[in-house]
Design an enzyme around this catalytic site. Structure first.
Site, PDB file in Angstrom:
ATOM      1  N   TYR A  95       0.857  -1.193   0.000  1.00 13.46           N
ATOM      2  CA  TYR A  95       0.000   0.000   0.000  1.00 13.46           C
ATOM      3  C   TYR A  95       0.891   1.240   0.000  1.00 13.46           C
ATOM      4  O   TYR A  95       1.888   1.292   0.741  1.00 13.46           O
ATOM      5  CB  TYR A  95      -0.884   0.016   1.262  1.00 13.46           C
TER       6      TYR A  95
ATOM      7  N   GLU B 221      -3.267   7.504  -4.164  1.00 15.69           N
ATOM      8  CA  GLU B 221      -3.180   6.231  -3.428  1.00 15.69           C
ATOM      9  C   GLU B 221      -3.070   5.051  -4.381  1.00 15.69           C
ATOM     10  O   GLU B 221      -3.791   4.997  -5.379  1.00 15.69           O
ATOM     11  CB  GLU B 221      -4.437   6.072  -2.551  1.00 15.69           C
TER      12      GLU B 221
END
Ligand code: GDP
Ligand code: MN
Length: 380
Positions: free
Chosen positions: A101, A189
């Site tokens: 992530y 993101e």
């Protein structure tokens, strides 16, 4: 402005961030054409501006033309958390060894940028943050100094990414930071950022929010704006020049001043209701503005009651009261209206309204009383 995944990936590409080859498709036949072009296996991905598409059945692998037909057919028209899928992104499927992530966002209280990196990607970061907060390496970045490769290298080590992924990821993070800053994002993101079995790092998903305040220096954002589906209420409000934001509740709200409008939402919530909108009619709340405001709120089928919360400062309450009466002559309102009028010339204002009050036009002396009364109508 939030981007669709495919737009986020296009944006990433401009900053040299690796993504899988693919294209959009609005029909099953287009999906097949894209799949044949990029080569099997492919991933068929719902393009909706909401997370958790995978879990909702909006991301499917397809090994051949029949599977593309099947999945494209199933995903088009699918409702994912209230968002209906009208467009697909078809890309070459990647083999996954690890899911990481990575993101950049604003840390407003500290006036810094915030980077988040984790070796435990793929799942929602909120879940990681809750269950295993140590698995996220946070990096506070001074916007004046930016992010250099050396810092990024320490960061990937700190996050305990696999050794083989570290150098590539550090380089990617510098590019993602560049995208986030020069690209004027509020959020950039990647989840998951993957490591493939042959040791390549690349972005499998893209979640990008652009900072609208910077749109003046990005004429190229027009193409993203073109695919935005506007709330019909917000469209109408914009045409009438109102400061309106549509919400999901049942209490329509009219207030003067953004601060008071926000407090009104809070108070409505506090007494068990939910706001249908934010609407700040600003200073001079005359009959025209009031009529426009009532029209927009009246067009919302969810609205059960309208709460007019005015605190007269420069705006005089007697003028507002006249405006309300004038507006009611022009627009037929289906919901009851609860008014709280206070501040400059409040007594005169209430006197103007007094002869016109009835079971559908009510005044209450305080904001809290008015909120309770309105919510009682909404929840009846
Ligand atoms: P989200 O659920 O909306 O966040 O959609 P994602 O794009 O993140 O996809 C969800 C999940 O599908 C990912 O976490 C992966 O596990 C899986 N996935 C997506 N693309 C691929 C791919 O190319 N290959 C494989 N094997 N899995 C994928
Ligand atoms: Mn994702």
């Amino acid at each position: 402005m939030d981007l669709f995944e495919y737009q986020g990936k296009q944006y990433f590409s401009r900053f040299g961030i690796a993504v899988s080859p693919g294209d959009v498709a609005d029909t099953v036949e287009e999906a097949v054409a894209v799949a044949e072009r990029v080569g099997y296996p492919v991933v068929v991905k719902a393009q909706v501006k909401v997370g958790g598409r995978g879990k909702a059945g909006g991301v499917k692998l397809a090994d051949n033309i029949d599977e593309v037909r099947l999945h494209a057919g199933n995903i088009l028209g699918l409702d994912i958390k209230g968002h209906v899928v009208h467009r697909l992104w078809i890309e070459r499927s990647s083999d996954i060894a690890k899911e990481y992530y990575a993101s950049f966002t604003l840390d407003r209280p500290n006036k810094m940028h915030l980077g988040m990196l984790s070796a435990q990607g793929g799942v929602e970061i909120e879940v990681v943050a809750e269950e295993n907060p140590d698995a996220i390496a946070f990096l506070s970045i001074d916007p004046v100094r930016g992010l250099d490769l050396g810092t990024a290298r320490r960061w990937v080590a700190d996050a305990e990414l696999d050794e083989v992924a570290r150098e590539q990821t550090a380089e990617l993070l510098v590019k993602l930071y560049d995208c986030y800053t020069t690209g004027d994002c509020d959020l950039a993101e990647i989840n998951p950022l993957i490591l493939t079995p042959d040791n390549k790092v690349h972005a499998l998903d893209a979640k990008v929010t652009l900072d609208e305040n910077a749109s003046f220096r990005h004429p190229e954002w027009e193409e993203f704006r073109a695919t935005e589906t506007e709330d019909p209420r917000e469209k109408m409000a914009k045409e009438k020049g109102l400061n309106y934001i549509g919400l999901d509740g049942t209490v329509g709200i009219i207030a003067n001043g953004a601060g008071l409008a926000m407090s009104t939402l809070d108070v409505v919530n506090q007494v068990g209701g939910s706001a249908a909108n934010f609407l700040d009619i600003g200073g001079g709340a005359n009959a025209d503005v009031m009529a426009s405001a009532l029209e927009v709120i009246n067009s919302d089928p969810k609205v059960k009651v309208i709460f007019v919360n005015i605190f007269g400062g420069i705006t005089r309450v007697d003028e507002v009261a006249k405006g309300v009466l004038e507006a009611l002559k022009r627009v037929t309102i289906s919901s009851p209206i609860v008014l709280r009028l206070d501040g400059t010339n409040a007594v005169e204002g209430r006197a103007i309204l007094a002869p016109h009050l009835n079971e559908k036009l009510i005044t209450e002396p305080t904001m809290l009383d008015a909120a309770r009364r309105a919510v009682a109508f909404a929840n009846a």
